[in-house]
Scaffold this motif. Structure first.
Motif, short mmCIF file in Angstrom:
data_model
loop_
_atom_site.label_atom_id
_atom_site.label_comp_id
_atom_site.label_asym_id
_atom_site.label_seq_id
_atom_site.Cartn_x
_atom_site.Cartn_y
_atom_site.Cartn_z
N GLU A 1 -0.31 -34.80 47.14
CA GLU A 1 0.40 -34.11 48.23
C GLU A 1 1.60 -34.93 48.68
O GLU A 1 2.68 -34.39 48.92
N PRO B 1 -1.57 -36.32 55.15
CA PRO B 1 -1.86 -35.78 53.81
C PRO B 1 -3.31 -36.03 53.41
O PRO B 1 -3.96 -36.96 53.90
N PHE C 1 4.91 -35.68 56.44
CA PHE C 1 3.50 -36.04 56.46
C PHE C 1 2.83 -35.60 57.75
O PHE C 1 2.05 -36.32 58.34
#
Length: 302
Positions: free
Chosen positions: A51, A46, A42
C-alpha cells in the motif's frame, strides 16, 4: 524534524545516566518513524508495504508503522526494491541472523555453536521430529511469498523420505516452509548426506540421481549437502552452508544452478490469502544422528 534535533541536543547536554538517555532516544526514534510515515498519502495508517509503495512509489526500504488486523499498530520492515523478479512493496514477516550475537533462536529451537557458527535446530529428540516457528501475516492479504534460508548440515541427514509423503510429518531432512492450516506447501529445503551420492541419501537434482521428488514438493525445492565425502561424522559441517547456491561439487553441481537460488518464490496469481507462514526444521532420526539447523532466514509477502 527541528524539534527532534533540538531534543537530541538536549539529551546530550542533560542526560545523567545511560539508561535515561537510551529511553529518551528510543522515544525519539519512534517519533522519527512516525515522521517517516507522515504524509497525506498515509492517512489512515497503511496496512501493508505494498500500500505504501502504491501510494508513494519512491518510498525507500526501511521500517514503517503499519496497522494490524486487530486495529493495533506495528513497526514492520518494508523492502521497496525488486525481490524474486517482482517490484517493491514486500512486507517482511520473518528475519533471523545468527551472526548477530544479540539474536537468539526462536522458542523451542536448540542452539548449535561450532567454529564461530551459530545455528538453530530441532529440540532434542530420540526419533523423527520437526521443530516449528510460525509468522503471522497480521491480516495482510498476499499472493506472493519470497524468501531465503541458510542452514548447516549436522551429522547425516538423508534427503527425502517417501514412506512419509505427508506435509504434516518429517517428509524430508531439512526445512519445510508452509502456509496456513491445514498446511499448504510453499517450499522445501532438503539436506542430503553427501554431494557425491546418487542414491536415496543424495539430492534429486544431482546428475544421475535415482531420488524421485514427491508430488507435494514438485519443483518447489532446493537441495544441498555440506559434506563432500562419504563418511558420517557427528559434527556441524561449517565450511559449506546449505541452500546458498554455492559449494555444490561433483555430481551435485546442478543443485547450485537452479533458477532463483538462494531466493525461493511462489506466485499464486489472483489467489490471495492471509495465512501465516510456518518454518519447520525436520529430520526422520534423532538429533544425535542428523539435523539441519538454520542460521539465517528472511521471508517476505506481497
Amino acid at each position: 524534524m527541528d524539534g527532534i534535533i533540538s531534543s537530541l541536543s538536549h539529551i546530550k547536554e542533560t542526560a545523567t545516566s545511560n539508561a535515561g538517555a537510551i529511553n529518551d532516544i528510543l522515544l525519539l526514534v519512534e517519533d522519527l518513524i512516525m515522521l517517516h510515515n507522515d504524509s497525506s498519502s498515509f492517512s489512515p495508517i497503511p496496512t501493508s508495504c505494498q500500500e505504501i509503495k502504491n501510494k508513494q512509489p519512491n518510498s525507500p526500504s526501511g521500517v514503517y508503522l503499519l496497522k494490524t488486523a486487530t486495529n493495533g499498530t506495528q513497526y514492520i520492515y518494508c523492502n521497496m526494491e525488486e525481490l524474486c523478479g517482482s517490484g517493491g512493496g514486500w512486507t517482511r514477516l520473518a528475519y533471523l541472523d545468527m551472526t548477530d550475537a544479540t539474536q537468539n533462536c526462536p522458542s523451542g529451537f536448540r542452539l548449535y555453536q561450532s567454529g564461530g557458527v551459530r545455528a538453530c535446530g530441532r529440540a532434542t529428540s530420540s526419533g523423527g521430529s520437526c521443530t516449528s516457528v510460525q509468522f503471522p501475516s497480521n491480516g495482510i492479504s498476499y499472493s506472493q511469498v519470497c524468501g531465503r534460508v541458510t542452514g548447516y548440515q549436522y551429522a547425516a541427514p538423508d534427503s527425502i523420505h517417501h514412506y512419509r509423503n505427508d506435509i504434516n510429518s518429517y517428509y524430508i531432512d531439512g526445512v519445510s516452509i508452509t502456509r496456513g492450516s491445514p498446511r499448504q506447501h510453499v517450499w522445501t529445503l532438503i539436506a542430503a548426506f553427501s554431494d557425491t551420492l546418487t542414491s536415496s541419501q543424495g539430492c534429486p537434482c544431482s546428475t544421475g540421481s535415482t531420488v524421485s521428488v514427491p508430488s507435494l514438493i514438485g519443483d518447489n525445492y532446493f537441495c544441498e549437502s555440506g559434506n563432500t565425502g562419504r563418511s558420517a561424522a557427528l559434527i556441524l559441517f561449517t565450511s559449506d552452508p546449505l541452500w546458498d547456491g554455492q559449494g555444490c561439487v561433483s555430481i551435485a553441481s546442478p543443485c547450485c544452478n537452479v533458477p532463483g537460488i538462494p531466493w525461493f518464490h511462489r506466485d499464486y496469481g489472483n489467489t490471495t490469502t492471509t495465512d501465516y507462514i510456518e518454518l519447520r526444521v525436520c529430520d526422520h532420526g534423532g538429533t544425535n544422528s542428523g539435523d539441519s539447523p538454520v542460521s539465517y532466514y528472511e521471508i517476505y509477502i506481497k
